[in-house]
Design a protein around this motif. Structure first.
Motif, short mmCIF file in Angstrom:
data_model
loop_
_atom_site.label_atom_id
_atom_site.label_comp_id
_atom_site.label_asym_id
_atom_site.label_seq_id
_atom_site.Cartn_x
_atom_site.Cartn_y
_atom_site.Cartn_z
N ALA A 1 18.19 66.96 99.86
CA ALA A 1 18.70 67.79 98.75
C ALA A 1 20.20 68.03 98.90
CB ALA A 1 17.95 69.11 98.70
N TYR A 2 20.63 68.29 100.11
CA TYR A 2 22.05 68.53 100.38
C TYR A 2 22.89 67.29 100.09
CZ TYR A 2 26.21 68.96 103.37
OH TYR A 2 27.49 68.96 103.87
N ALA B 1 26.41 64.03 93.93
CA ALA B 1 26.64 64.47 92.56
C ALA B 1 28.04 65.06 92.39
CB ALA B 1 25.59 65.50 92.15
N ALA B 2 28.58 65.58 93.49
CA ALA B 2 29.93 66.17 93.46
C ALA B 2 31.01 65.14 93.73
CB ALA B 2 30.02 67.30 94.49
N GLY B 3 30.62 63.89 93.93
CA GLY B 3 31.61 62.82 94.11
C GLY B 3 31.80 62.32 95.51
N VAL B 4 31.06 62.85 96.48
CA VAL B 4 31.16 62.37 97.86
C VAL B 4 30.32 61.11 98.01
CG1 VAL B 4 30.61 62.89 100.28
CG2 VAL B 4 31.57 64.67 98.81
N ARG C 1 37.66 66.66 104.36
CA ARG C 1 37.99 67.78 103.47
C ARG C 1 37.15 67.73 102.19
NH1 ARG C 1 42.04 71.76 103.05
NH2 ARG C 1 41.37 73.12 101.37
N ALA C 2 36.98 66.53 101.63
CA ALA C 2 36.18 66.39 100.41
C ALA C 2 34.74 66.81 100.65
CB ALA C 2 36.24 64.96 99.90
N ILE C 3 34.20 66.46 101.82
CA ILE C 3 32.83 66.86 102.16
C ILE C 3 32.73 68.38 102.27
CG2 ILE C 3 31.10 66.81 104.02
CD1 ILE C 3 32.07 63.91 104.57
N HIS C 4 33.69 68.97 102.96
CA HIS C 4 33.66 70.43 103.13
C HIS C 4 33.80 71.16 101.80
CE1 HIS C 4 34.86 70.43 107.69
NE2 HIS C 4 33.64 69.98 107.46
N SER D 1 30.61 70.86 99.93
CA SER D 1 29.58 71.66 100.60
C SER D 1 29.73 73.13 100.30
CB SER D 1 29.64 71.43 102.11
OG SER D 1 29.36 70.10 102.46
N ALA D 2 30.97 73.58 100.17
CA ALA D 2 31.21 75.01 99.91
C ALA D 2 30.61 75.45 98.57
CB ALA D 2 32.71 75.28 99.93
N ALA D 3 30.44 74.49 97.67
CA ALA D 3 29.87 74.82 96.36
C ALA D 3 28.36 74.65 96.32
CB ALA D 3 30.51 73.93 95.29
N TYR D 4 27.77 74.22 97.44
CA TYR D 4 26.33 73.96 97.48
C TYR D 4 25.55 75.25 97.72
CZ TYR D 4 21.81 72.08 99.02
OH TYR D 4 20.47 71.81 99.16
N ALA D 5 24.61 75.56 96.85
CA ALA D 5 23.77 76.75 97.00
C ALA D 5 22.57 76.38 97.88
CB ALA D 5 23.30 77.24 95.63
N VAL D 6 22.54 76.88 99.08
CA VAL D 6 21.49 76.53 100.04
C VAL D 6 20.18 77.20 99.64
CG1 VAL D 6 20.80 76.56 102.45
CG2 VAL D 6 23.22 76.35 101.86
#
Length: 250
Positions: free
Chosen positions: A36-37, A43-46, A89-92, A95-100
């Motif tokens: 899921a992560y 989906a965010a471009g990574v 940096r792009a991964i981080h 990830s910061a926008a990912y709702a766990v």
């Protein structure tokens, strides 16, 4: 039956094989959360290996990413290190926008000092595939909540300070390029030298204590040379903290 080609690496992930354009590896309790992560990051471009479900043997099916592992290509140039820093940096940021999800399950070998965001936790040359068109981090199974600093400390050390035979001043130039590519803010730059020392020590402690307790796979890795390596790296990173600090402040 399709031909299964064993893949090297995967010290802590069990048997990993290639079948055609896919990779098959063990399915664990944390796999659904990791899937899921990673899908959210994609989906965010990574760019990360596509998750393709589960096979009849109960294994994960992932996209096989063609290319060469960065660890086998020799030292990286400053430009390449900046590129990898920007990837981290792009991964981080994604990830910061990912709702766990509240029911997420993670497998954590080394406790993180916080749960700021979900991190890969093994962003290193042995997990970066360098291809003609794509540079992709693989092996996301250790993903779990951590902090930017803790994950960046591991990645920066793994890509620039992992060869203790390199003169510290030269290694520091690589470190500065990596952190420049990441776009690290002043606070991260100030805290990184100490965090790298703590993170390398934590890696060695994991191997040492696992060997004392007979906990696999870390116990075998400790005696197979990983323990000695991380002991040397820890001493190297700690000994030259002033050099790293000066390079990052510039």
């Amino acid at each position: 039956m399709p031909h299964e080609e064993p893949l090297a690496g995967g010290n802590a992930s069990g048997a990993v094989v290639r079948i055609g354009d896919t990779v098959r590896k063990p399915w664990t309790a944390s796999t659904p959360s990791v899937i899921a992560y990673v899908r959210a990051l994609r989906a965010a471009g990574v760019d990360a290996p596509e998750q393709r479900g589960r096979d009849d043997a109960g294994r994960q099916i992932l996209e096989y990413v063609p290319g060469e592992l960065a660890i086998g290509r020799g030292p990286m140039s400053a430009g390449e290190l900046r590129r990898v820093g920007a990837m981290v940096r792009a991964i981080h940021d994604a990830s910061a926008a990912y709702a766990v999800p509240a029911d997420a399950v993670w497998e954590t070998a080394i406790p993180a000092p916080g749960a700021e965001l979900v991190c890969h936790n093994d962003l290193a040359p042995w997990n970066l595939v360098v291809g003609e068109d794509r540079w992709v981090f693989i092996d996301w199974d250790a993903a779990a909540p951590s902090t930017r600093l803790w994950d960046l400390a591991y990645a920066a050390q793994a890509f620039t300070l992992n060869d203790t035979s390199v003169v510290a001043a030269e290694a520091a130039r690589g470190l500065a390029a990596f952190v420049e590519g990441y776009g690290a803010e002043a606070r991260l730059r100030r805290e990184l030298p100490e965090a790298m020392a703590q993170r390398t020590a934590a890696m060695h402690d994991l191997l040492r204590t696992s060997h004392e307790a007979g906990a696999e796979p870390w116990s075998s890795l400790f005696v197979d040379g990983h323990g000695a390596h991380w002991r040397k790296v820890t001493a190297y990173v700690e000994q030259h903290r002033r050099v790293w600090r000066a390079a990052l402040e510039r």
